[in-house]
Every structure is written in structure tokens, then in C-alpha cells.
Motif scaffolding. Structure first.
Motif, PDB file in Angstrom:
ATOM      1  N   GLN A 150       0.863  -1.171  -0.131  1.00 52.61           N
ATOM      2  CA  GLN A 150      -0.155   0.148  -0.143  1.00 52.61           C
ATOM      3  C   GLN A 150       0.946   1.082  -0.014  1.00 52.61           C
ATOM      4  O   GLN A 150       0.875   2.363  -0.224  1.00 52.61           O
ATOM      5  N   GLN A 151       1.954   1.585   0.616  1.00 48.98           N
ATOM      6  CA  GLN A 151       2.146   2.338   1.063  1.00 48.98           C
ATOM      7  C   GLN A 151       3.581   3.101  -0.122  1.00 48.98           C
ATOM      8  O   GLN A 151       3.681   3.392  -0.848  1.00 48.98           O
ATOM      9  N   ILE A 178       0.934   4.329  -3.326  1.00 43.12           N
ATOM     10  CA  ILE A 178       0.474   5.025  -2.689  1.00 43.12           C
ATOM     11  C   ILE A 178       1.878   6.270  -3.446  1.00 43.12           C
ATOM     12  O   ILE A 178       2.441   7.004  -3.791  1.00 43.12           O
ATOM     13  N   ALA A 179       2.792   6.131  -3.355  1.00 46.53           N
ATOM     14  CA  ALA A 179       4.424   7.075  -3.767  1.00 46.53           C
ATOM     15  C   ALA A 179       4.241   6.511  -4.695  1.00 46.53           C
ATOM     16  O   ALA A 179       4.718   7.703  -5.215  1.00 46.53           O
ATOM     17  N   ASN A 182       1.181   6.759  -6.774  1.00 41.80           N
ATOM     18  CA  ASN A 182       0.027   7.547  -6.761  1.00 41.80           C
ATOM     19  C   ASN A 182      -0.796   6.520  -7.314  1.00 41.80           C
ATOM     20  O   ASN A 182      -1.328   7.011  -8.612  1.00 41.80           O
ATOM     21  N   ARG A 183      -0.066   5.189  -7.185  1.00 44.17           N
ATOM     22  CA  ARG A 183      -1.602   3.988  -8.172  1.00 44.17           C
ATOM     23  C   ARG A 183      -2.128   3.377  -7.171  1.00 44.17           C
ATOM     24  O   ARG A 183      -1.521   3.367  -6.039  1.00 44.17           O
ATOM     25  N   THR A 184      -2.867   2.931  -7.724  1.00 43.98           N
ATOM     26  CA  THR A 184      -3.283   1.983  -6.554  1.00 43.98           C
ATOM     27  C   THR A 184      -3.562  -0.056  -6.895  1.00 43.98           C
ATOM     28  O   THR A 184      -2.847   0.137  -8.156  1.00 43.98           O
TER      29      THR A 184
END
Length: 473
Positions: A262-263, A266-267, A269-271
Motif C-alpha cells: 500500500q505504501q 501511494i508513493a 500515486n497508483r492503486t
């Protein structure tokens, strides 16, 4: 005396105590991995916990074939230790993928062995059957998916997404659905070994179909996700084997892998869903260095002497390491260069992007190996505000994580991905072998920015040349 000692060693309470000690060390060791200063010690503590868990497991039942057990331990030790010690830092992600796959494959084989050993789960509680079959499916997916990730990172196959086109999603649903159908049939009472074999094969095909469409740029996220899968499969196997240490260890791996995935998403900017959907990042092809960039701008070349002069008279230099530094093993040369700059009164900092390199923490580990002070390693959120007052940003092999299109070009595949704002520096020096694109397979307009100069060549050789020029100043 010996029967008393043997009885004590195989006592359930004693084994439970050993398991509690083991997974307490797992947790304590994991907490040490939160920082570079304590990471080595944390890894050793967790390793001690694993040794205790193995010993406790061997005390569970009176094993009869100690030869096979010792043979397995010897083979594992003989293969694993040299491989881990000799692997280069640039190949660390591949090793992680390979070892993770081995874990998933082991869990799948354990489920198969349990099926055979119980006559097709005959007289086995339903919840045990469900956990065993879950571990079989997920373990097989993890094994084959991890091997694809390894092959892409090792460049045994190219990093381009490979799909079946319109048949991709139906094929994935068919194989996963077939594996689940086999699991339902076995749970319902079927004892045919063909079903468990078919389940493992269908899960394997699903694992291949899951990872092959994912581009090379997303492989670090995929490895982390598959690592979480393996942890969950191991925890499920622990339930079926009634092994508390395996349950706890598997849940720790599953939870930490999920959080890390998840991190990383996020880094970038994607799911996670968009990563699994695939189709992004096919790896950059080599392009010869030349005066014109692929985007139509003009590339300004420079020399080691010019770079040395530029940095020697700077107030703040920010080093931005990337995969190119890892490939050339330039970290020690970079440390020497930075020390020389500091002796001349230049402040030096290091900008670390969360996904620079091929795995999280890749750059931190390399620079820590070269004894770079930890307080000089600045995470992206901490360093981005510094670039506007930076005189020189020295980019060593980083590409996608410095691409301004992520901020400025709405139709770029990486638009919205947080990047290091090196283009805000007064000047930028980029060390690269050529004008090839990064792992995302797109051009970087930073290279044709009027404030940017390119120093072409091997990163280590370039840094060493700059250092020699600095000594002559």
C-alpha cells in the motif's frame, strides 16, 4: 534421567513456551527493521527466533526419518547462505522474489502432502480442509507469480506487459474459478488426487496470468504483494498444521507485506487494483547518447572537470541516487566525493525517493553500506522543499522518480506520481550511460531542461573522475 529429559523436551507446555519466545523475537526483530541503524540487529534477532521455532517444531512429534530432515536442512543451508552472501545489491529484488516464491511453493506442497497423508482429508475437520486448500491455491499463485517477477527483473524475459488481449480477463476468471471449484469439490468430500493436482495447476496458470501482464516498472509492488500472499498462505498452513509459530510468522509477513504494498502504491500515486490490471511500464530501451533528446529538446553534455568546478563553488549539493548507482556500485565513490566536497565547505544531502531502485529502501541500504551518515539521507517529503535553495542536484542514474511530467503532463502514464523536484534546483547534473528511458518506458524532459547538463558514462567511473578533478582544485 534420559526418559525424563526426553519427556520434558516434548512436553506441550515447553513447546508452547518455545513458540511464544520465537514469535516474540519475530516481532521484536521486525521492529528493528524500521531504521537503518537497527536493521542488522533486528534481522539477527528474528533469525534466532526462527531457529527456536524450527527446534520447537522438530519436538512436536517423534520424527523417525531424521536423515531426510537433516538432508533438507543441509541442502537449504548450502544453497541459501552462499546465494544470500554472494548476491549483488542490484540483484536483491530478484533474490527476494525467488526466495518468496520458494516459500509459496513449499506451502502449496505441504497442502498436497496433507491431502495425501489424510487420504484426501478424510475425517479431517472442515475448517482445516478449507485452510489447507486456501494455502494450496495462494501458495501456488505466489510461487509461479514470483518466478515471473524474478524473470522480468533478471531480464530473462523483457519487462513489457504480456497479455492475451480480450481473452486475458476471461482466462484469469476461468483458471481462478476452476481452482476454487476443485477446492469446493474436495471440501465436499471428494478424495480424488486428480482434483488437488488440477487445483495446483490451475492456480499456477492463474499466477502466471496475474503477473505477466504487469510491466517492469510495477515489479517492486508486485513482489511486495506476492510476499503478502505467501505470508497469508503460510498462516493458513499453520492453522492446518496446528503450528502457532507458523501462524504468527505468516500473519506478520502478510500484514507487513500488505502495508508495504500500500505504501509503495501511494508513493507511485497508483492503486493496487491498477497495478494488478497491468499494462504500465515496459522497460526502457537503449538509445545512443546524442545531442537531441527524444522529446525534441537539446541535450547539453558536460565534463567531469566542469561538474567538479560547479559543485566545488556550490553552497548546497543534493545527491539523487537511482538504479544507475546500484548497477555501477558507485556508492563508495559517491561517499568519497561527498566527503571531499564537505572538506571544501559544501553542504551535501541525499534525496531518497521511496521507490528509487528496484525495491523499497534500496538506496538507503547502498548508502548505509558506504557509511553515509543517516542524517544526510532525506526522504522525499523532507527534501523536496530544499530543492529551491539547492545550487546543484547530482542525479545518479535516477529517471522516472525525477520526471517533471509527473507534475506537469496530464496525459503522462506517471502523472500524479510524487517525484523529487530536482528541476527546481539552480542547476542539475545527470549521470547516465545514455539517453535511454527509465523502467516506465517514457522520456524525461528533465534531460533537455536548459538548467540540466548530462555527463554520459558509467556512474562509478564518472563520480571517480569528478573526485579526481575536485582534488586538483
Amino acid at each position: 534421567m534420559q526418559p525424563v529429559l526426553a519427556s520434558f523436551l516434548t512436553d506441550v507446555d515447553f513447546k508452547s513456551v518455545l513458540y511464544i519466545v520465537a514469535f516474540s523475537l519475530f516481532i521484536y526483530g521486525l521492529s528493528g527493521l524500521t531504521g537503518p541503524k537497527t536493521a542488522v540487529q533486528g534481522n539477527r534477532i528474528a533469525g534466532v527466533g526462527m531457529v527456536i521455532a524450527v527446534v520447537a517444531t522438530l519436538l512436536v512429534d517423534p520424527f523417525h526419518n531424521w536423515f531426510l530432515i537433516l538432508l533438507g536442512l543441509a541442502i537449504g543451508f548450502g544453497v541459501g547462505v552462499p546465494a544470500a552472501r554472494q548476491v549483488k545489491m542490484t540483484a536483491m529484488p530478484q533474490m527476494v522474489a525467488l526466495f518468496n516464491g520458494v516459500g509459496g511453493g513449499a506451502v502449496a506442497l505441504i497442502a498436497w502432502a496433507e491431502f495425501r497423508g489424510t487420504g484426501g482429508f478424510e475425517f479431517t475437520p472442515t475448517y482445516i480442509v478449507i485452510f489447507s486448500l486456501f494455502s494450496a491455491i495462494v501458495g501456488s499463485v505466489s510461487f509461479w507469480g514470483s518466478n515471473v517477477a524474478f524473470a522480468k527483473l533478471q531480464e530473462l524475459i523483457d519487462g513489457k506487459p504480456r497479455t492475451l488481449g480480450a481473452l486475458q480477463l476471461p482466462a484469469q476468471l476461468l483458471t481462478l474459478g476452476g481452482a476454487i471449484a476443485c477446492a469446493i469439490a474436495i471440501t465436499a468430500g471428494s478424495t480424488s488426487e486428480i482434483l488437488i493436482v488440477l487445483l495446483l495447476v490451475l492456480a499456477a496458470i492463474f499466477g502466471l496470468l496475474l503477473v505477466l501482464p504487469i510491466g517492469g516498472a510495477d515489479m517492486p509492488v508486485v513482489i511486495s504483494l506476492l510476499n503478502a500472499f505467501t505470508g497469508l498462505a503460510a498462516a493458513a498452513a499453520g492453522v492446518s498444521l496446528d503450528n502457532q509459530a507458523l501462524i504468527v510468522a505468516g500473519m506478520i509477513v502478510g500484514a507487513s507485506g500488505t502495508i508495504l504494498t500500500q505504501q509503495m502504491a501511494i508513493a507511485m500515486n497508483r492503486t493496487i487494483t491498477s497495478v494488478i490490471a497491468g499494462g504500465f511500464g515496459g522497460g526502457g530501451g537503449e538509445a545512443a547518447a546524442g545531442p537531441a533528446g527524444a522529446s525534441g529538446g537539446t541535450v547539453t553534455s558536460t565534463s567531469a572537470s566542469d561538474v567538479a568546478i560547479q559543485m566545488a563553488y556550490a553552497r548546497l549539493v543534493v545527491v539523487v541516487p537511482g538504479y544507475g548507482m546500484a548497477v555501477s556500485q558507485a556508492q563508495h565513490a559517491v561517499k568519497e566525493m561527498a566527503s571531499l566536497l564537505e572538506s571544501k565547505g559544501v553542504e551535501v544531502k541525499y534525496a531518497i525517493h521511496p521507490v528509487a531502485g528496484r525495491m523499497p529502501g534500496h538506496m538507503n541500504v547502498l548508502l548505509a553500506e558506504a557509511d553515509v551518515p543517516y542524517d544526510q539521507l532525506k526522504e522525499m517529503d523532507d527534501i523536496n522543499g530544499e530543492f529551491k535553495r539547492t545550487d546543484v542536484s547530482l542525479v545518479i542514474g535516477a529517471n522516472d522518480v525525477t520526471n517533471p511530467d509527473a507534475r506537469n503532463k496530464a496525459d503522462s502514464p506517471i502523472y500524479g506520481m510524487p517525484i523529487l523536484n530536482v528541476d527546481e534546483s539552480a542547476s542539475t547534473i545527470v549521470l547516465k550511460r545514455s539517453m535511454s528511458s527509465g523502467y516506465a518506458g517514457i522520456d524525461n524532459p528533465l534531460f533537455t531542461d536548459p538548467k540540466t547538463s548530462m555527463l554520459f558514462g558509467d556512474a562509478k567511473a564518472s563520480v571517480e573522475a569528478i573526485t579526481e578533478e575536485l582534488k586538483a582544485l
